[in-house]
Design an enzyme around this catalytic site. Structure first.
Site, PDB file in Angstrom:
ATOM      1  N   ALA A   1       0.858  -1.194   0.000  1.00 63.16           N
ATOM      2  CA  ALA A   1       0.000   0.000   0.000  1.00 63.16           C
ATOM      3  C   ALA A   1       0.895   1.245   0.000  1.00 63.16           C
ATOM      4  CB  ALA A   1      -0.956  -0.012   1.185  1.00 63.16           C
ATOM      5  N   LEU A   2       1.818   1.250  -0.943  1.00 66.44           N
ATOM      6  CA  LEU A   2       2.886   2.253  -0.925  1.00 66.44           C
ATOM      7  C   LEU A   2       2.357   3.657  -1.214  1.00 66.44           C
ATOM      8  CD1 LEU A   2       5.630   0.235  -2.847  1.00 66.44           C
ATOM      9  CD2 LEU A   2       5.195   0.333  -0.382  1.00 66.44           C
TER      10      LEU A   2
ATOM     11  N   GLY B   1       5.358   8.473   1.402  1.00 65.59           N
ATOM     12  CA  GLY B   1       6.250   8.255   2.551  1.00 65.59           C
ATOM     13  C   GLY B   1       7.206   7.097   2.258  1.00 65.59           C
ATOM     14  N   HIS B   2       6.647   5.980   1.733  1.00 65.19           N
ATOM     15  CA  HIS B   2       7.509   4.844   1.372  1.00 65.19           C
ATOM     16  C   HIS B   2       8.486   5.249   0.266  1.00 65.19           C
ATOM     17  CE1 HIS B   2       3.806   2.584   2.787  1.00 65.19           C
ATOM     18  NE2 HIS B   2       4.752   2.036   3.528  1.00 65.19           N
TER      19      HIS B   2
ATOM     20  N   GLN C   1       2.195  -9.169  13.380  1.00 59.27           N
ATOM     21  CA  GLN C   1       2.194  -7.872  14.067  1.00 59.27           C
ATOM     22  C   GLN C   1       0.802  -7.259  14.199  1.00 59.27           C
ATOM     23  OE1 GLN C   1       4.890  -6.207  10.894  1.00 59.27           O
ATOM     24  NE2 GLN C   1       3.783  -4.327  11.310  1.00 59.27           N
TER      25      GLN C   1
ATOM     26  N   LYS D   1       7.626   8.329  11.101  1.00 59.52           N
ATOM     27  CA  LYS D   1       6.198   8.261  11.428  1.00 59.52           C
ATOM     28  C   LYS D   1       5.928   7.177  12.483  1.00 59.52           C
ATOM     29  CE  LYS D   1       1.637   7.923  10.362  1.00 59.52           C
ATOM     30  NZ  LYS D   1       1.474   6.503  10.238  1.00 59.52           N
ATOM     31  N   ASP D   2       6.581   6.013  12.317  1.00 60.43           N
ATOM     32  CA  ASP D   2       6.442   4.936  13.313  1.00 60.43           C
ATOM     33  C   ASP D   2       7.595   5.071  14.296  1.00 60.43           C
ATOM     34  OD1 ASP D   2       4.108   3.343  12.341  1.00 60.43           O
ATOM     35  OD2 ASP D   2       5.342   3.338  10.542  1.00 60.43           O
TER      36      ASP D   2
END
Ligand code: PAF
Length: 282
Positions: free
Chosen positions: A32-33, A36-37, A61, A151-152
């Site tokens: 789901a790029l 950001g990716h 996860q 972001k993460d």
């Protein structure tokens, strides 16, 4: 661009490149790029000879099966985006390839509780799954540099800690959050926001900006109370809003200009759970 589904073929191919002294940059993703990716892919292509991207929606996860089922997946669109951005190698394994003996896992790293707070408290088992899969992917790809997004925040902090515990030579490169023009942090989950959710979601970035602009002039408690008020809405449910030390992720109760801190937020907007963060600098 060359696509691999099987580990042995990928390993042989990368070993050959390594023997030619080419450096490898690795971008792990769940597909789901979005832009950001792509910023991670660009950073990898800028800094390394070869860019490897993995697309694997890691089941271990997701602490809720419904979240896994709802995770957006469009491999054709993803491969086209990667092709447009000079990715050299894409790895798209099946779950059986990654977990041939089943996916149960016992964390062997002492993360000092970093995996149990914040996201870890709200999504039990999430970081075990992230550590499990990133560790395996790093063993398969063997990169010189690993690219992850700010972001993460807790995710990259935990992976940094894992690399330190392993005394790994892999360098973790953290790339800044990419935002939409109106400030919303890019996320694969954003496609699930309704028009109203999308408008409400802007309040996350506004709240973080408010904190950044007021935190050095007022007591933390006052700023956080006012910030939380900004998030009060029938369509929103705040899970946490906190200011932590960037390295330990421990909550801070008083800000001094020399401290390195970050404001972290997690909230449900409609039925989509979003996270965002902002480093606090004067
Ligand atoms: O950030 C993600 O997309 C995932 O958590 C990661 C790092 C690819 C591991 O599955």
């Amino acid at each position: 661009m060359i696509v691999f589904k099987k580990i042995p073929a990928l390993k042989t191919y990368l070993k050959n490149l390594r023997n030619q002294n080419l450096t490898i940059g690795f971008v792990p993703t769940m597909g789901a790029l979005h832009d950001g990716h792509i910023s991670l892919i660009q950073a990898a292509t800028d800094r390394c000879d070869i860019t490897v991207c993995s697309i694997f929606v890691n089941p271990t996860q997701f602490n809720q099966k419904s979240d896994l089922d709802k995770y957006p997946y469009n491999i054709t669109a993803d491969l086209n985006r990667l092709l447009d951005h000079d990715t050299d190698v894409v790895f798209i394994p099946d779950a059986d390839e990654i977990y041939p003996e089943g996916d149960s896992y016992e964390m062997s790293y002492d993360l000092g509780g970093m995996d149990e707070i914040l996201e870890g408290a709200k999504r039990p088992g999430h970081f075990e799954g992230v550590v499990q899969v990133v560790d395996l992917l790093l063993q398969i790809v063997g990169p010189d540099q690993l690219f992850m997004g700010q972001k993460d925040f807790q995710q990259f902090s935990i992976i940094q800690k894992m690399l330190e515990l392993q005394e790994s030579k892999i360098e973790l490169v953290v790339c800044p959050i990419i935002r939409e023009k109106d400030g919303l942090a890019m996320s694969s989950r954003n496609v699930r926001l309704t028009e109203k959710d999308r408008r409400d979601a802007l309040q996350l970035n506004r709240t973080l900006l408010y904190i950044k602009n007021h935190i050095f002039e007022h007591p933390i408690d006052d700023v956080l109370t006012a910030a939380k008020r900004m998030l009060e809405s029938p369509n929103m449910r705040l899970e946490y809003l906190t200011i932590v030390d960037v390295k330990t992720l421990q909550e801070v109760y008083e800000i001094k200009p020399e401290m390195k801190t970050v404001a972290l937020i997690a909230a449900w907007v409609g039925d989509v759970r979003l996270i965002d963060n902002m480093i606090l600098r004067k």
